[in-house]
Motif scaffolding. Sequence first.
Motif, PDB file in Angstrom:
ATOM      1  N   TYR A 113      10.551   4.314   2.880  1.00 28.62           N
ATOM      2  CA  TYR A 113      10.334   5.483   3.736  1.00 28.62           C
ATOM      3  C   TYR A 113       8.861   5.827   3.866  1.00 28.62           C
ATOM      4  CZ  TYR A 113       9.789   8.724  -0.232  1.00 28.62           C
ATOM      5  OH  TYR A 113       9.354   9.368  -1.344  1.00 28.62           O
ATOM      6  N   GLY A 114       8.019   5.033   3.232  1.00 34.14           N
ATOM      7  CA  GLY A 114       6.584   5.240   3.371  1.00 34.14           C
ATOM      8  C   GLY A 114       5.819   4.045   2.855  1.00 34.14           C
ATOM      9  N   GLY A 115       4.602   3.901   3.324  1.00 35.04           N
ATOM     10  CA  GLY A 115       3.729   2.829   2.871  1.00 35.04           C
ATOM     11  C   GLY A 115       3.752   1.622   3.778  1.00 35.04           C
ATOM     12  N   GLU A 116       3.040   0.584   3.352  1.00 33.67           N
ATOM     13  CA  GLU A 116       2.920  -0.644   4.129  1.00 33.67           C
ATOM     14  C   GLU A 116       3.109  -1.863   3.240  1.00 33.67           C
ATOM     15  OE1 GLU A 116      -0.316  -0.710   7.436  1.00 33.67           O
ATOM     16  OE2 GLU A 116      -1.162   0.304   5.683  1.00 33.67           O
ATOM     17  N   ILE A 117       3.659  -2.918   3.843  1.00 33.05           N
ATOM     18  CA  ILE A 117       3.771  -4.217   3.191  1.00 33.05           C
ATOM     19  C   ILE A 117       3.134  -5.228   4.133  1.00 33.05           C
ATOM     20  CG2 ILE A 117       5.323  -5.968   2.261  1.00 33.05           C
ATOM     21  CD1 ILE A 117       7.410  -3.614   1.996  1.00 33.05           C
ATOM     22  N   LEU A 118       2.071  -5.868   3.660  1.00 32.24           N
ATOM     23  CA  LEU A 118       1.352  -6.841   4.482  1.00 32.24           C
ATOM     24  C   LEU A 118       1.507  -8.230   3.875  1.00 32.24           C
ATOM     25  CD1 LEU A 118      -1.953  -4.804   4.903  1.00 32.24           C
ATOM     26  CD2 LEU A 118      -0.021  -4.905   6.486  1.00 32.24           C
ATOM     27  N   LEU A 119       1.927  -9.184   4.687  1.00 33.12           N
ATOM     28  CA  LEU A 119       2.046 -10.572   4.271  1.00 33.12           C
ATOM     29  C   LEU A 119       1.066 -11.384   5.094  1.00 33.12           C
ATOM     30  CD1 LEU A 119       3.588 -12.698   2.587  1.00 33.12           C
ATOM     31  CD2 LEU A 119       5.125 -12.943   4.539  1.00 33.12           C
ATOM     32  N   LEU A 120       0.091 -11.992   4.415  1.00 31.33           N
ATOM     33  CA  LEU A 120      -0.978 -12.745   5.086  1.00 31.33           C
ATOM     34  C   LEU A 120      -1.655 -11.893   6.152  1.00 31.33           C
ATOM     35  CD1 LEU A 120       0.856 -16.177   5.379  1.00 31.33           C
ATOM     36  CD2 LEU A 120      -0.874 -15.511   3.698  1.00 31.33           C
ATOM     37  N   GLY A 121      -1.800 -10.599   5.861  1.00 30.71           N
ATOM     38  CA  GLY A 121      -2.472  -9.680   6.768  1.00 30.71           C
ATOM     39  C   GLY A 121      -1.597  -9.105   7.857  1.00 30.71           C
ATOM     40  N   ASN A 122      -0.353  -9.575   7.976  1.00 30.18           N
ATOM     41  CA  ASN A 122       0.568  -9.088   9.008  1.00 30.18           C
ATOM     42  C   ASN A 122       1.492  -8.024   8.433  1.00 30.18           C
ATOM     43  OD1 ASN A 122      -0.264 -11.012  11.060  1.00 30.18           O
ATOM     44  ND2 ASN A 122       0.722 -12.534   9.757  1.00 30.18           N
ATOM     45  N   ASP A 123       1.683  -6.945   9.165  1.00 27.51           N
ATOM     46  CA  ASP A 123       2.557  -5.863   8.722  1.00 27.51           C
ATOM     47  C   ASP A 123       4.014  -6.306   8.838  1.00 27.51           C
ATOM     48  OD1 ASP A 123       3.905  -3.545   8.149  1.00 27.51           O
ATOM     49  OD2 ASP A 123       2.750  -2.289   9.510  1.00 27.51           O
ATOM     50  N   LYS A 174       0.832  -1.204   0.000  1.00 29.41           N
ATOM     51  CA  LYS A 174       0.000   0.000   0.000  1.00 29.41           C
ATOM     52  C   LYS A 174       0.867   1.255   0.000  1.00 29.41           C
ATOM     53  CE  LYS A 174      -3.610  -1.995   2.983  1.00 29.41           C
ATOM     54  NZ  LYS A 174      -4.295  -1.769   4.273  1.00 29.41           N
ATOM     55  N   ASP A 175       0.725   2.071  -1.035  1.00 31.99           N
ATOM     56  CA  ASP A 175       1.377   3.383  -1.119  1.00 31.99           C
ATOM     57  C   ASP A 175       2.868   3.335  -0.791  1.00 31.99           C
ATOM     58  OD1 ASP A 175      -1.057   4.672  -1.779  1.00 31.99           O
ATOM     59  OD2 ASP A 175      -1.642   4.605   0.324  1.00 31.99           O
ATOM     60  N   LEU A 176       3.566   2.329  -1.305  1.00 35.41           N
ATOM     61  CA  LEU A 176       4.982   2.130  -0.994  1.00 35.41           C
ATOM     62  C   LEU A 176       5.834   3.231  -1.608  1.00 35.41           C
ATOM     63  CD1 LEU A 176       6.723   0.047   0.507  1.00 35.41           C
ATOM     64  CD2 LEU A 176       7.229  -0.959  -1.716  1.00 35.41           C
ATOM     65  N   MET A 177       6.772   3.742  -0.819  1.00 31.70           N
ATOM     66  CA  MET A 177       7.700   4.779  -1.257  1.00 31.70           C
ATOM     67  C   MET A 177       9.108   4.337  -0.876  1.00 31.70           C
ATOM     68  SD  MET A 177       5.338   7.928   0.002  1.00 31.70           S
ATOM     69  CE  MET A 177       5.855   9.235  -1.066  1.00 31.70           C
ATOM     70  N   VAL A 178      10.005   4.298  -1.884  1.00 31.09           N
ATOM     71  CA  VAL A 178      11.358   3.791  -1.676  1.00 31.09           C
ATOM     72  C   VAL A 178      12.347   4.697  -2.395  1.00 31.09           C
ATOM     73  CG1 VAL A 178      12.852   1.760  -1.883  1.00 31.09           C
ATOM     74  CG2 VAL A 178      10.383   1.444  -1.711  1.00 31.09           C
ATOM     75  N   THR A 179      13.498   4.912  -1.772  1.00 28.10           N
ATOM     76  CA  THR A 179      14.569   5.680  -2.402  1.00 28.10           C
ATOM     77  C   THR A 179      15.719   4.741  -2.763  1.00 28.10           C
ATOM     78  OG1 THR A 179      15.556   6.198  -0.261  1.00 28.10           O
ATOM     79  CG2 THR A 179      14.025   7.817  -1.179  1.00 28.10           C
ATOM     80  N   ASP A 180      16.594   5.210  -3.659  1.00 25.70           N
ATOM     81  CA  ASP A 180      17.783   4.443  -4.009  1.00 25.70           C
ATOM     82  C   ASP A 180      18.934   4.852  -3.098  1.00 25.70           C
ATOM     83  OD1 ASP A 180      18.678   6.882  -4.987  1.00 25.70           O
ATOM     84  OD2 ASP A 180      18.675   6.266  -7.087  1.00 25.70           O
ATOM     85  N   SER A 181      20.135   4.352  -3.392  1.00 29.58           N
ATOM     86  CA  SER A 181      21.294   4.644  -2.545  1.00 29.58           C
ATOM     87  C   SER A 181      21.710   6.114  -2.589  1.00 29.58           C
ATOM     88  CB  SER A 181      22.468   3.759  -2.951  1.00 29.58           C
ATOM     89  OG  SER A 181      22.775   3.964  -4.308  1.00 29.58           O
ATOM     90  N   GLN A 185      17.324   9.213  -4.059  1.00 27.20           N
ATOM     91  CA  GLN A 185      16.356   9.646  -5.070  1.00 27.20           C
ATOM     92  C   GLN A 185      15.128   8.748  -4.969  1.00 27.20           C
ATOM     93  OE1 GLN A 185      18.795   9.041  -8.578  1.00 27.20           O
ATOM     94  NE2 GLN A 185      19.043  11.252  -8.800  1.00 27.20           N
ATOM     95  N   VAL A 186      13.960   9.329  -5.090  1.00 25.37           N
ATOM     96  CA  VAL A 186      12.725   8.545  -5.035  1.00 25.37           C
ATOM     97  C   VAL A 186      12.649   7.665  -6.277  1.00 25.37           C
ATOM     98  CG1 VAL A 186      10.212   8.650  -5.016  1.00 25.37           C
ATOM     99  CG2 VAL A 186      11.533  10.303  -3.689  1.00 25.37           C
ATOM    100  N   MET A 187      12.568   6.349  -6.052  1.00 23.66           N
ATOM    101  CA  MET A 187      12.486   5.395  -7.160  1.00 23.66           C
ATOM    102  C   MET A 187      11.119   4.717  -7.223  1.00 23.66           C
ATOM    103  SD  MET A 187      15.314   5.808  -8.646  1.00 23.66           S
ATOM    104  CE  MET A 187      15.342   4.492  -9.827  1.00 23.66           C
ATOM    105  N   VAL A 188      10.464   4.608  -6.077  1.00 22.24           N
ATOM    106  CA  VAL A 188       9.122   4.030  -6.007  1.00 22.24           C
ATOM    107  C   VAL A 188       8.274   5.059  -5.280  1.00 22.24           C
ATOM    108  CG1 VAL A 188       7.733   2.109  -5.134  1.00 22.24           C
ATOM    109  CG2 VAL A 188      10.058   1.687  -5.929  1.00 22.24           C
ATOM    110  N   ASP A 189       7.212   5.520  -5.923  1.00 26.81           N
ATOM    111  CA  ASP A 189       6.444   6.636  -5.378  1.00 26.81           C
ATOM    112  C   ASP A 189       4.960   6.291  -5.314  1.00 26.81           C
ATOM    113  OD1 ASP A 189       5.662   9.106  -4.456  1.00 26.81           O
ATOM    114  OD2 ASP A 189       6.090  10.171  -6.311  1.00 26.81           O
ATOM    115  N   GLY A 190       4.538   5.713  -4.199  1.00 28.67           N
ATOM    116  CA  GLY A 190       3.127   5.449  -3.976  1.00 28.67           C
ATOM    117  C   GLY A 190       2.576   4.229  -4.692  1.00 28.67           C
ATOM    118  N   VAL A 191       3.373   3.170  -4.838  1.00 28.99           N
ATOM    119  CA  VAL A 191       2.936   1.954  -5.530  1.00 28.99           C
ATOM    120  C   VAL A 191       2.062   1.109  -4.607  1.00 28.99           C
ATOM    121  CG1 VAL A 191       3.732  -0.241  -6.519  1.00 28.99           C
ATOM    122  CG2 VAL A 191       4.887   1.894  -7.092  1.00 28.99           C
ATOM    123  N   SER A 192       0.947   0.620  -5.155  1.00 29.91           N
ATOM    124  CA  SER A 192       0.042  -0.271  -4.417  1.00 29.91           C
ATOM    125  C   SER A 192      -0.351  -1.439  -5.309  1.00 29.91           C
ATOM    126  CB  SER A 192      -1.233   0.471  -3.995  1.00 29.91           C
ATOM    127  OG  SER A 192      -0.941   1.535  -3.129  1.00 29.91           O
TER     128      SER A 192
END
Length: 108
Positions: A81-91, A31-38, A41-48
Amino acid sequence: MIWLQWMVGRAVKLEVEKKPSEPKETVLEVKDLMVTDSLNQVMVDGVSFKVRAGEILGIAGVQGNGQPELAESVTGLRKPYGGEILLLGNDVTHKRPENSPRSAALTY
């Protein structure tokens, strides 16, 4: 389409006969994943996205569009740096891969 027959040496059936799939439970949800590179720089901006049991998810793009950063984040190798990753409903957003089975079926 005779040219298809010439290419493969036999008649080609262009329609696939199969039953429609039945959606199963969600096993991975991002949900709304945000990731930067080394370089920070923002490389992933709000991916769900959601992946249900039995599904295969493919993500494509040209080099430099954040696929490694996305995969590393989902597997726990890179901290988002932002968003959530849920595996089988667990954060599992901030859990390391050794504490989570989430990298078991991910390749890139």
